[in-house]
Design an enzyme around this catalytic site. Structure first.
Site, mmCIF file in Angstrom:
data_model
loop_
_atom_site.group_PDB
_atom_site.id
_atom_site.type_symbol
_atom_site.label_atom_id
_atom_site.label_comp_id
_atom_site.label_asym_id
_atom_site.label_seq_id
_atom_site.Cartn_x
_atom_site.Cartn_y
_atom_site.Cartn_z
ATOM 1 N N LEU A 30 0.821 -1.218 0.000
ATOM 2 C CA LEU A 30 0.000 0.000 0.000
ATOM 3 C C LEU A 30 0.852 1.264 0.000
ATOM 4 C CD1 LEU A 30 -2.816 -0.949 2.574
ATOM 5 C CD2 LEU A 30 -2.688 -1.433 0.113
ATOM 6 N N HIS A 34 -3.375 4.192 -2.440
ATOM 7 C CA HIS A 34 -4.345 3.272 -1.831
ATOM 8 C C HIS A 34 -4.986 3.921 -0.599
ATOM 9 C CE1 HIS A 34 -1.446 0.179 -3.549
ATOM 10 N NE2 HIS A 34 -2.580 -0.186 -4.087
ATOM 11 N N GLN A 58 -4.358 -12.407 -13.180
ATOM 12 C CA GLN A 58 -4.166 -11.189 -13.969
ATOM 13 C C GLN A 58 -2.697 -10.953 -14.334
ATOM 14 O OE1 GLN A 58 -5.879 -8.687 -10.675
ATOM 15 N NE2 GLN A 58 -4.389 -7.184 -11.374
ATOM 16 N N LYS A 148 -5.285 5.812 -11.909
ATOM 17 C CA LYS A 148 -3.962 5.440 -12.442
ATOM 18 C C LYS A 148 -4.142 4.276 -13.417
ATOM 19 C CE LYS A 148 0.560 4.264 -12.221
ATOM 20 N NZ LYS A 148 0.542 2.843 -12.172
ATOM 21 N N SER A 185 2.737 0.591 -6.620
ATOM 22 C CA SER A 185 3.486 -0.349 -5.769
ATOM 23 C C SER A 185 4.794 -0.740 -6.442
ATOM 24 C CB SER A 185 2.648 -1.602 -5.513
ATOM 25 O OG SER A 185 1.425 -1.235 -4.923
HETATM 26 O O1 PAF Z 1 -5.618 -2.486 -9.290
HETATM 27 C C1 PAF Z 1 -5.331 -3.490 -8.612
HETATM 28 O O2 PAF Z 1 -4.603 -3.413 -7.604
HETATM 29 C C2 PAF Z 1 -5.877 -4.837 -9.031
HETATM 30 O O3 PAF Z 1 -5.965 -4.938 -10.421
HETATM 31 C C3 PAF Z 1 -7.234 -5.184 -8.364
HETATM 32 C C4 PAF Z 1 -8.317 -4.211 -8.781
HETATM 33 C C5 PAF Z 1 -7.065 -5.156 -6.845
HETATM 34 C C6 PAF Z 1 -7.671 -6.591 -8.773
HETATM 35 O O4 PAF Z 1 -6.738 -7.553 -8.392
#
Ligand code: PAF
Length: 279
Positions: A30, A34, A58, A148, A185
């Site tokens: 974070l 965030h 992802q 972002k 991050s």
């Molecule tokens: O933006 C992110 O940090 C990620 O893509 C999310 C939305 C938490 C999904 O894993």
């Protein structure tokens, strides 16, 4: 602050409580970006739910997934300092996906075929899979995402609408370092020398914004190409001006200042993305 590693037990506690829920999905590590989302969720809701989960579906490359920064102890400290009733969901992968982390397939109306989607093939299907899981499971009143990842935000807005998910999706402004670098991050992995030149990405966008008042798109593109030839440590991945809703690239006949500029750049091992409304 209460921390959960099982969605079943968290869901039970949420269902037993009362008051609106603001959810902030994150992958941890974070930063102030965030925290701005969490503070906004706390202002607008009685309860705040934060997920910290590095979603494997992802990621394209296993090394990117393994190397994603993890700072759970610091993350929990930062969340604890926020004055609100907070629930933190920190699951293991199998709590969500069982034995096989499979991606669902969604019709994302081609919003996933451009820019980041053209570089990272299944990335947005993975994002949609996990966001759908969070929103359907926890049914937050509102969910907060940063601009972002503007393309991600548009995809989630559309997903929530198409699937009739009963959560209001809120897009929040990009939070920048004092030198303009968009917080991310992954910035933690920049070397000191790379960190010094990284703000050039935002500087290039600001110049584009100024030029877009009276220059055509083709001129702006040539400017960006020349800018990154001059600053050759930064390797341009793409620069696109697109409609802010459809994400379709504008043409030279369109007014560039009515679009949004999107950029991705490689700096050493890190890929930086940024975007700016040109209006
Ligand atoms: O933006 C992110 O940090 C990620 O893509 C999310 C939305 C938490 C999904 O894993």
């Amino acid at each position: 602050m209460e921390v959960f590693d099982s969605y079943e037990s968290l869901k039970k506690v949420l269902n037993e409580g009362v008051g609106s829920i603001g959810m902030v999905p994150t992958m941890g590590a974070l930063h102030e970006g965030h925290l701005s989302l969490i503070r906004r969720a706390a202002q607008e809701n009685q309860r705040v739910l934060i997920s910290i989960f590095v979603n494997p579906t992802q990621f394209e490359e296993a090394s990117d997934l393994i190397n994603y920064p993890k700072t759970l102890v610091e993350d929990l400290k930062a969340i604890a300092s926020i004055d609100s009733k907070t629930y933190v969901y920190v699951p293991k992968t199998n709590d969500i996906y069982g034995q096989n982390a499979l991606t669902e397939t969604f019709d994302l109306s081609d919003l996933d075929q451009v820019m980041e989607g053209s570089k990272r093939k299944n990335h947005f299907q993975g994002v949609a899979t996990i966001v759908k899981f969070f929103l359907e499971t926890f049914k937050p009143t509102k969910a907060y995402f940063g601009q972002k990842d503007y393309q991600q935000l548009q995809i989630i807005l559309q997903l929530a609408e198409k699937l009739n998910l009963n959560t209001e999706i809120i897009g929040c402004p990009i939070v920048r370092e004092v030198d303009g670098l968009a917080m991310s991050s992954r910035n933690k992995h920049l070397t000191p020398a790379e960190r010094k030149i990284a703000p050039l990405v935002f500087k290039a966008l600001l110049e584009v914004k100024e030029m877009s008042k009276n220059k055509k798109y083709s001129v702006l593109k040539s400017f960006i190409n020349a800018f990154f030839v001059e600053h050759s440590q930064l390797e341009l991945d793409y620069f696109v001006i697109a409609d802010s809703k459809t994400l379709l690239e504008i043409s030279d006949q369109d007014k560039a200042r009515e679009g949004r500029a999107f950029i991705a750049v490689r700096l050493g091992k890190i890929r930086l993305i940024d975007n700016l409304d040109l209006a």
